[in-house]
Design an enzyme around this catalytic site. Structure first.
Site, PDB file in Angstrom:
ATOM      1  N   ASP A 111      -7.162   4.271  -4.333  1.00 61.65           N
ATOM      2  CA  ASP A 111      -7.774   4.098  -3.007  1.00 61.65           C
ATOM      3  C   ASP A 111      -8.354   5.482  -2.696  1.00 61.65           C
ATOM      4  OD1 ASP A 111      -7.982   2.249  -0.514  1.00 61.65           O
ATOM      5  OD2 ASP A 111      -7.161   4.070   0.350  1.00 61.65           O
ATOM      6  N   LYS A 136       0.870  -1.186   0.000  1.00 57.55           N
ATOM      7  CA  LYS A 136       0.000   0.000   0.000  1.00 57.55           C
ATOM      8  C   LYS A 136       0.896   1.222   0.000  1.00 57.55           C
ATOM      9  CE  LYS A 136      -4.457   1.061   0.432  1.00 57.55           C
ATOM     10  NZ  LYS A 136      -5.687   0.316   0.117  1.00 57.55           N
TER      11      LYS A 136
HETATM   12  N1  LIG Z   1     -11.330   2.131  -4.233  1.00 57.92           N
HETATM   13  C1  LIG Z   1     -11.167   0.825  -4.036  1.00 57.92           C
HETATM   14  O1  LIG Z   1     -11.119   0.038  -4.975  1.00 57.92           O
HETATM   15  C2  LIG Z   1     -11.060   0.289  -2.662  1.00 57.92           C
HETATM   16  C3  LIG Z   1     -11.268   1.076  -1.542  1.00 57.92           C
HETATM   17  N2  LIG Z   1     -11.287   0.503  -0.304  1.00 57.92           N
HETATM   18  C4  LIG Z   1     -11.546   1.295   0.894  1.00 57.92           C
HETATM   19  O2  LIG Z   1     -12.842   1.886   0.842  1.00 57.92           O
HETATM   20  C5  LIG Z   1     -12.853   3.136   1.566  1.00 57.92           C
HETATM   21  C6  LIG Z   1     -13.338   4.237   0.647  1.00 57.92           C
HETATM   22  O3  LIG Z   1     -12.487   4.308  -0.483  1.00 57.92           O
HETATM   23  P1  LIG Z   1     -12.928   4.982  -1.854  1.00 57.92           P
HETATM   24  O4  LIG Z   1     -14.392   4.937  -1.988  1.00 57.92           O
HETATM   25  O5  LIG Z   1     -12.073   4.410  -2.895  1.00 57.92           O
HETATM   26  O6  LIG Z   1     -12.452   6.473  -1.609  1.00 57.92           O
HETATM   27  P2  LIG Z   1     -13.037   7.818  -2.209  1.00 57.92           P
HETATM   28  O7  LIG Z   1     -11.962   8.799  -2.053  1.00 57.92           O
HETATM   29  O8  LIG Z   1     -13.638   7.587  -3.538  1.00 57.92           O
HETATM   30  O9  LIG Z   1     -14.231   8.166  -1.195  1.00 57.92           O
HETATM   31  C7  LIG Z   1     -14.027   8.211   0.170  1.00 57.92           C
HETATM   32  C8  LIG Z   1     -15.332   8.595   0.831  1.00 57.92           C
HETATM   33  O10 LIG Z   1     -15.201   8.460   2.239  1.00 57.92           O
HETATM   34  C9  LIG Z   1     -15.371   9.734   2.866  1.00 57.92           C
HETATM   35  N3  LIG Z   1     -14.405   9.895   3.943  1.00 57.92           N
HETATM   36  C10 LIG Z   1     -13.062   9.912   3.848  1.00 57.92           C
HETATM   37  N4  LIG Z   1     -12.509  10.119   5.042  1.00 57.92           N
HETATM   38  C11 LIG Z   1     -13.534  10.239   5.905  1.00 57.92           C
HETATM   39  C12 LIG Z   1     -13.615  10.458   7.287  1.00 57.92           C
HETATM   40  N5  LIG Z   1     -12.521  10.607   8.039  1.00 57.92           N
HETATM   41  N6  LIG Z   1     -14.852  10.494   7.856  1.00 57.92           N
HETATM   42  C13 LIG Z   1     -15.974  10.343   7.102  1.00 57.92           C
HETATM   43  N7  LIG Z   1     -15.945  10.145   5.779  1.00 57.92           N
HETATM   44  C14 LIG Z   1     -14.753  10.089   5.192  1.00 57.92           C
HETATM   45  C15 LIG Z   1     -15.077  10.729   1.786  1.00 57.92           C
HETATM   46  O11 LIG Z   1     -15.647  11.976   2.117  1.00 57.92           O
HETATM   47  P3  LIG Z   1     -14.855  13.340   1.772  1.00 57.92           P
HETATM   48  O12 LIG Z   1     -15.054  13.526   0.306  1.00 57.92           O
HETATM   49  O13 LIG Z   1     -15.507  14.360   2.618  1.00 57.92           O
HETATM   50  O14 LIG Z   1     -13.419  13.100   2.148  1.00 57.92           O
HETATM   51  C16 LIG Z   1     -15.714  10.040   0.589  1.00 57.92           C
HETATM   52  O15 LIG Z   1     -17.104  10.159   0.614  1.00 57.92           O
HETATM   53  C17 LIG Z   1     -11.419   3.299   2.083  1.00 57.92           C
HETATM   54  O16 LIG Z   1     -11.334   2.714   3.367  1.00 57.92           O
HETATM   55  C18 LIG Z   1     -10.593   2.456   1.105  1.00 57.92           C
HETATM   56  O17 LIG Z   1      -9.380   2.032   1.665  1.00 57.92           O
HETATM   57  C19 LIG Z   1     -11.123  -0.839  -0.129  1.00 57.92           C
HETATM   58  C20 LIG Z   1     -10.901  -1.656  -1.203  1.00 57.92           C
HETATM   59  C21 LIG Z   1     -10.745  -1.131  -2.542  1.00 57.92           C
HETATM   60  O1  LIG Z   2      -6.882  -2.709  -6.680  1.00 55.24           O
HETATM   61  C1  LIG Z   2      -5.923  -2.627  -5.954  1.00 55.24           C
HETATM   62  O2  LIG Z   2      -4.797  -3.030  -6.205  1.00 55.24           O
HETATM   63  C2  LIG Z   2      -6.045  -1.914  -4.635  1.00 55.24           C
HETATM   64  C3  LIG Z   2      -7.260  -2.192  -3.849  1.00 55.24           C
HETATM   65  C4  LIG Z   2      -7.056  -1.678  -2.479  1.00 55.24           C
HETATM   66  O3  LIG Z   2      -6.337  -0.737  -2.250  1.00 55.24           O
HETATM   67  C5  LIG Z   2      -7.686  -2.352  -1.367  1.00 55.24           C
HETATM   68  O4  LIG Z   2      -8.151  -3.478  -1.541  1.00 55.24           O
HETATM   69  O5  LIG Z   2      -7.731  -1.787  -0.266  1.00 55.24           O
END
Ligand SMILES: NC(=O)C1=CN([C@@H]2O[C@H](COP(=O)(O)OP(=O)(O)OC[C@H]3O[C@@H](n4cnc5c(N)ncnc54)[C@H](OP(=O)(O)O)[C@@H]3O)[C@@H](O)[C@H]2O)C=CC1
Ligand SMILES: O=C(O)CCC(=O)C(=O)O
Length: 451
Positions: A170, A130
């Site tokens: 991410d 990561k």
């Molecule tokens: N994208 C992917 O493929 C993957 C993502 N994840 C996990 O999923 C989660 C979301 O990721 P992703 O959707 O990609 O990220 P994005 O940046 O697309 O969206 C993040 C969302 O979470 C909100 N957020 C971030 N920090 C906080 C906080 N401290 N409190 C409340 N809301 C918060 C953001 O709001 P704001 O805009 O206000 O910051 C936004 O709505 C993370 O934990 C990530 O590690 C896991 C596996 C794969």
């Molecule tokens: O697609 C990837 O390699 C990353 C996905 C990721 O960051 C996660 O699973 O938390």
């Protein structure tokens, strides 16, 4: 756990904390795994003598670097970039990049550690890593984001490669950032190769990668409910976040007949008691991905309530999907979910429940709870499929990728059932995912000898 195992866990964690001072998120992630693995290793002296779990908590390497870029006013800005290459026992390091002001070495180490188990569960040849930076893309112009990404990749390019380490998106790293990062890598190495996943379709991306994490979370929920002869249709769903994972989780829920009544961002949540529709969701995606606005605007657009500074866990629901960030459900919020009749939780975000919340949810008889390393593995799984397509120089259809994704999640569910089912038939999905994820990596490490 018997008294000896409690003692073993305590001394193991004391050593982890000593070796990694000031890294609470990393300690939390390791503790969550060790609670299941230490008892599992009780009758496996070889694994204990070979210090497999101890070795797995020590990253292969951590790269930390200065990222200097110029803002739109000509000012010089300095950020810190990282890549944590945690473990490549079963494949090249693989895992996302996070750009967010809360990024620290501790946060990235917890994410890299979790990624090792998650990637193992997918059944694909993927190690875990990561990376990211404390850079905040919020409020920055496209050109500023581009200059930052180019500066970040200028250093990162020395440490990654399609057979070495393959980053992806991410939090804070979406299609725009992956485009800038990939463009800079290609320019630096003068090769067109699959060094990043989550690329746009035009330059080697996979269909369904954008949707995969959110869809996968819902497929996991479907499988947990089906195991108990239940379904998503007609259930009220509370979703947090409004980014990549949350919006595609909501989309799949709506397609399957779920009623999604909340979304949130770091400023607050909206409550739409009628439920979101696919049209309203499209509006949210436009708001978030193009206009880069706040979820509060949804309340004004559709005349619903907005709760500033709050999480949505007080809204009564059958199914809960934390899809925003780590530790977003604490013990009190978990109790509220249960009091309101919540049947199941599937974690879209990484480690969204605090240790207290896990304890509360675990103690609730019959409640189904899929940990992030199982429930959100769909994203990295389709990233693995993107790597395969890049190697083949092919692009598969939407149907084909979705079919693979469906099968991978079903296999993760089956592994959780195999290793997590208690004598009364209850499935502890945390235990199942931790043990199944551990087994494959641990036997590869044993095969390599002492290193
Ligand atoms: N994208 C992917 O493929 C993957 C993502 N994840 C996990 O999923 C989660 C979301 O990721 P992703 O959707 O990609 O990220 P994005 O940046 O697309 O969206 C993040 C969302 O979470 C909100 N957020 C971030 N920090 C906080 C906080 N401290 N409190 C409340 N809301 C918060 C953001 O709001 P704001 O805009 O206000 O910051 C936004 O709505 C993370 O934990 C990530 O590690 C896991 C596996 C794969
Ligand atoms: O697609 C990837 O390699 C990353 C996905 C990721 O960051 C996660 O699973 O938390």
């Amino acid at each position: 756990m018997n008294a000896q195992q409690v003692e073993d866990l305590t001394s193991f964690m004391e050593a982890v904390v000593r070796r990694n001072p000031g890294e609470p998120e990393f300690h939390q992630a390791v503790h969550e795994v060790a609670m299941d693995i230490i008892p599992y290793l009780a009758d496996k002296p070889l694994y204990r003598d070979m210090m497999v779990l101890e070795r797995m908590t020590e990253p292969d390497r951590i790269i930390s670097f200065r990222v200097v870029w110029q803002d739109d006013h000509g000012g010089v800005q300095v950020n810190r970039g990282y890549r944590v290459q945690q473990n490549n026992a079963i494949g090249p390091y693989k895992g996302g990049l996070r750009f967010h002001p809360t990024v620290t070495q501790s946060v990235l180490k917890f994410l890299a550690f979790e990624q090792v188990f998650k990637n193992s569960l997918t059944g694909l040849p993927l190690g875990g890593g990561k990376g990211g930076s404390d850079f905040d893309p919020k409020g920055k112009s496209d050109l500023e984001v581009m200059r930052f990404c180019q500066a970040f990749m200028t250093e990162l390019s020395k440490h990654v490669g399609p057979d070495t380490d393959v980053p992806a998106g991410d939090t804070g790293v979406g299609a725009r950032e992956v485009g800038y990062l990939f463009g800079q890598y290609k320019r630096l190495v003068n090769r067109f190769e699959g060094v990043l996943t989550g690329k746009a379709l035009e330059f080697g991306g996979s269909r369904i990668r954008a949707e995969a994490t959110g869809y996968g979370v819902v497929y996991m929920m479907q499988d947990m409910l089906a195991h108990h002869h239940e379904s998503i249709d007609g259930r009220t769903c509370v979703v947090s976040g409004s980014g990549n994972v949350a919006t595609y989780c909501a989309e799949k829920l709506i397609q399957l007949g779920g009623k999604v009544v909340t979304l949130s961002d770091s400023s607050g949540y909206i409550h739409d008691p009628e439920g979101l529709t696919l049209e309203k969701l499209q509006w949210v995606m436009e708001l978030k991905n193009k206009r880069r606005g706040r979820i509060e605007e949804y309340a004004r657009e559709y005349g619903v309530e907005y709760h500033a500074g709050e999480h949505p866990w007080g809204v009564p629901c059958d199914l809960a999907f934390p899809c925003a960030t780590q530790n977003e459900i604490d013990g009190a919020e978990a109790r509220t979910l249960i009091e309101n009749g919540c049947r199941a939780v599937a974690e879209g975000a990484n480690m969204p429940t605090t240790p207290d919340a896990i304890k509360v949810l675990r103690a609730s008889p019959g409640l189904l709870h899929a940990p992030s390393k199982a429930a959100n593995a769909g994203g990295v799984a389709v990233s693995g499929l993107e790597m395969s397509q890049n190697s083949l120089r092919m692009q598969w259809s939407r149907e084909e990728v979705d079919k693979h994704l469906r099968e991978i999640i079903a296999s993760i569910h089956a592994q959780c059932v195999e290793f997590g089912t208690a004598s009364d038939g209850h499935v502890d999905y945390f235990k199942g995912a931790n043990i199944a994820g551990f087994n494959k990596v641990a036997s590869a490490m044993l095969a390599y000898g002492v290193m």
